[in-house]
Design an enzyme around this catalytic site. Structure first.
Site, PDB file in Angstrom:
ATOM      1  N   TYR A  91      15.861  30.658   4.815  1.00 28.35           N
ATOM      2  CA  TYR A  91      14.784  31.498   5.336  1.00 28.35           C
ATOM      3  C   TYR A  91      14.934  31.753   6.835  1.00 28.35           C
ATOM      4  O   TYR A  91      15.121  30.824   7.620  1.00 28.35           O
ATOM      5  CB  TYR A  91      13.432  30.830   5.083  1.00 28.35           C
ATOM      6  N   LYS A 144       0.846  -1.204   0.000  1.00 27.63           N
ATOM      7  CA  LYS A 144       0.000   0.000   0.000  1.00 27.63           C
ATOM      8  C   LYS A 144       0.878   1.251   0.000  1.00 27.63           C
ATOM      9  O   LYS A 144       2.084   1.179   0.291  1.00 27.63           O
ATOM     10  CB  LYS A 144      -0.901  -0.008   1.238  1.00 27.63           C
ATOM     11  N   HIS A 192      -5.924  -7.634  12.856  1.00 26.93           N
ATOM     12  CA  HIS A 192      -4.718  -6.806  12.786  1.00 26.93           C
ATOM     13  C   HIS A 192      -4.301  -6.441  14.205  1.00 26.93           C
ATOM     14  O   HIS A 192      -5.128  -6.025  15.010  1.00 26.93           O
ATOM     15  CB  HIS A 192      -5.028  -5.550  11.952  1.00 26.93           C
ATOM     16  N   CYS A 251      14.098  24.038   3.013  1.00 23.61           N
ATOM     17  CA  CYS A 251      13.096  24.766   2.213  1.00 23.61           C
ATOM     18  C   CYS A 251      12.203  23.766   1.478  1.00 23.61           C
ATOM     19  O   CYS A 251      12.347  22.559   1.629  1.00 23.61           O
ATOM     20  CB  CYS A 251      13.780  25.677   1.201  1.00 23.61           C
ATOM     21  N   ARG A 264       1.170 -11.275   6.806  1.00 25.55           N
ATOM     22  CA  ARG A 264       1.228 -10.035   6.015  1.00 25.55           C
ATOM     23  C   ARG A 264       2.484  -9.247   6.379  1.00 25.55           C
ATOM     24  O   ARG A 264       2.601  -8.745   7.499  1.00 25.55           O
ATOM     25  CB  ARG A 264      -0.007  -9.155   6.303  1.00 25.55           C
ATOM     26  N   ASP A 316      12.193  23.037  -1.692  1.00 28.01           N
ATOM     27  CA  ASP A 316      12.880  22.302  -2.765  1.00 28.01           C
ATOM     28  C   ASP A 316      14.387  22.186  -2.580  1.00 28.01           C
ATOM     29  O   ASP A 316      15.037  21.495  -3.365  1.00 28.01           O
ATOM     30  CB  ASP A 316      12.647  23.008  -4.119  1.00 28.01           C
ATOM     31  N   ARG A 361     -10.220  -0.412  14.854  1.00 30.06           N
ATOM     32  CA  ARG A 361     -10.123   0.479  13.708  1.00 30.06           C
ATOM     33  C   ARG A 361     -11.161   0.009  12.703  1.00 30.06           C
ATOM     34  O   ARG A 361     -12.323   0.339  12.824  1.00 30.06           O
ATOM     35  CB  ARG A 361      -8.687   0.434  13.143  1.00 30.06           C
TER      36      ARG A 361
HETATM   37  C1  LIG Z   1      -0.379  -1.728   6.798  1.00 33.40           C
HETATM   38  C2  LIG Z   1      -0.943  -3.005   7.252  1.00 33.40           C
HETATM   39  C3  LIG Z   1      -0.123  -4.141   7.400  1.00 33.40           C
HETATM   40  C4  LIG Z   1       1.379  -4.084   7.306  1.00 33.40           C
HETATM   41  O1  LIG Z   1       1.892  -3.702   8.569  1.00 33.40           O
HETATM   42  P1  LIG Z   1       3.474  -3.623   8.813  1.00 33.40           P
HETATM   43  O2  LIG Z   1       3.583  -3.188  10.227  1.00 33.40           O
HETATM   44  O3  LIG Z   1       3.985  -2.597   7.867  1.00 33.40           O
HETATM   45  O4  LIG Z   1       4.015  -4.971   8.547  1.00 33.40           O
HETATM   46  C5  LIG Z   1      -0.733  -5.343   7.695  1.00 33.40           C
HETATM   47  N1  LIG Z   1      -2.066  -5.423   7.861  1.00 33.40           N
HETATM   48  C6  LIG Z   1      -2.888  -4.351   7.749  1.00 33.40           C
HETATM   49  C7  LIG Z   1      -4.354  -4.530   7.943  1.00 33.40           C
HETATM   50  C8  LIG Z   1      -2.352  -3.114   7.453  1.00 33.40           C
HETATM   51  O5  LIG Z   1      -3.160  -2.055   7.357  1.00 33.40           O
END
Ligand SMILES: *Cc1c(COP(=O)(O)O)cnc(C)c1O
Length: 423
Positions: free
Chosen positions: A275, A48, A175, A322, A231, A324, A146
């Site tokens: 700046y 992502k 998660h 800055c 994951r 850039d 969440r």
């Molecule tokens: C972003 C995310 C992950 C990955 O988590 P990491 O800590 O980067 O390994 C896994 N599961 C869900 C639902 C996430 O949103």
């Protein structure tokens, strides 16, 4: 694509600010995490947010080539980006999908998450409209609070999913809130809640093919629960989930950030820089201007803090970062076009992503994820550049080689192809 050769194009990009992405390291990090989780488990590469800033399409292809079973993104649009680039591997949209985009996702064979009755209805109706049978994962809220359904509702949703002929109910996932912290109690509680739900479903004759709980921190700390898929996100990019959960031996950062000096000069003694003139040179000080700023993702909090590496020297940032450009002080004169390393690969003495995050009061995730589209990515493997991506010009050329030839070998395991059905 432009008419320039790959070599010339890469040389042009490397003459300015660019990120170097080492996809051999990315693949190696995946291998090491997968070994730790157990090779019998399936692996989902989380790409992502443009692969945490590393470049979604290139990382997707590299992950597929490394043999991962699944890709994961946060938005339907991110999954559509992969499909447009010809990546036709399984991909799951994590979290609640935009209801108006579900049909497009289904048409492209993108797996979606549901965590509420409303989301389930939306997916079911979109499936009917699309005339296709989408793959659905049920998101359970085991304690992060969440997205997802609390266990009681999750049980109901699972029963409905299993009975809805329009939907292919492939998986259940949760998660972790705190797997990156030293106290295992919150994670154990989340695992226990998932176990109880899975037991109840089992008794009701519903056994999802895929169960996945752990993120990187869960994988690295061995907190997997009853998962048969894991994951991996942050750690696949060679960044530790937290100081409490270090990387495994052999894992290395995938991204480095480089530029070239655009002006080599001296700040006269007593004069201020950038700046607000917040830095005053105490002596005639060698300095260099580097074309990177907060619009590229370099935190402005590095003003008068942090350093770049030029000619092997740590050069402190002078004055304000800055939009850039940024100025650094040197102990010896530099020249225009000298190499600058802004984020190192961990070995050179340049700032690490963790060091930048510490100065900025944030986590390494945020530093890489906000690397701007303006920064072109150049892809390396075994010390050799083989591709590039310039997002704001919407041009890229990535010759990864054999990902298509390998697809058969990397298709999801057979046991995941069977149906999840209520009996
Ligand atoms: C972003 C995310 C992950 C990955 O988590 P990491 O800590 O980067 O390994 C896994 N599961 C869900 C639902 C996430 O949103």
């Amino acid at each position: 694509m432009t008419s320039l050769s790959m070599e010339n194009q890469i040389a042009n990009l490397e003459a300015g600010t660019h990120a170097r992405i080492d996809l051999a390291r990315y693949a190696q990090n995946i291998e090491l995490m997968w070994d730790a989780a157990g090779r019998e488990k399936s692996f989902m590469a989380v790409i992502k947010a443009n692969a945490y800033g590393h470049g979604a399409v290139a990382c997707a292809r590299a992950a597929v080539q490394a043999g991962v079973d699944y890709l994961a993104v946060a938005r339907v649009s991110e999954a559509l980006q992969l499909r447009r680039a010809g990546v036709d591997h399984p991909v799951l949209v994590l979290g609640g999908p935009n209801p108006k985009q579900i049909e497009a996702a289904i048409e492209q064979g993108i797996s979606v998450s549901v965590g509420s009755i409303e989301a389930l209805d939306a997916v079911s109706q979109a499936a009917q409209r699309a005339g296709q049978r989408p793959t659905v994962h049920l998101k359970v809220d085991t304690g992060l609070h969440r997205y997802g359904a609390l266990p009681e509702l999750a049980f109901e949703l699972a029963m409905r999913l299993a009975q809805d002929e329009r939907l292919d109910f492939e998986g259940i996932y949760g998660h972790f809130s705190s797997a990156d912290e030293s106290d295992p109690a919150p994670t154990l509680l989340q695992i226990e809640r998932a176990d109880r739900l899975l037991d109840r479903l089992d008794e009701a004759g519903v056994t999802p093919r895929l169960v996945h709980l752990p993120n990187s921190a869960g994988i690295l700390s061995g907190q997997l629960g009853r998962s048969n898929l894991v994951r991996g996100g942050i750690a696949t990019y060679g960044l530790a989930p937290s100081p409490d959960v270090p990387l495994l031996g052999g894992m290395k950062p995938v991204m480095s950030l480089r530029s070239k000096v655009t002006r080599a000069f001296q700040i006269p003694a007593g004069e201020g820089v950038s700046y607000g003139l917040t830095y005053i040179a105490t002596h005639d000080e060698y300095a260099a201007t580097v074309p990177i700023g907060y619009a590229d993702g370099l935190p402005r909090s590095l003003s008068n803090d942090g350093w770049f590496l030029i000619n092997g020297d740590r050069c402190p940032i002078r004055g304000r970062v800055c939009m850039d450009q940024t100025v650094v002080g040197l102990s010896a004169p530099a020249s225009e076009n000298d190499d600058v390393v802004l984020i190192g690969d961990g070995s050179s003495g340049a700032m690490s992503v963790d060091e930048i995050a510490a100065i900025d009061g944030t986590i390494n995730y945020e530093i890489v994820a906000r690397l701007a589209a303006r920064v072109p990515r150049v892809y390396y493997r075994a010390g050799e550049a083989f591709g590039w991506d310039d997002p704001i010009l919407a041009e890229s050329d990535i010759h990864l080689g054999a990902e298509n030839e390998n697809r058969e070998a990397h298709a999801p395991r057979d046991d995941h192809r069977s149906e999840t059905r209520a009996t």
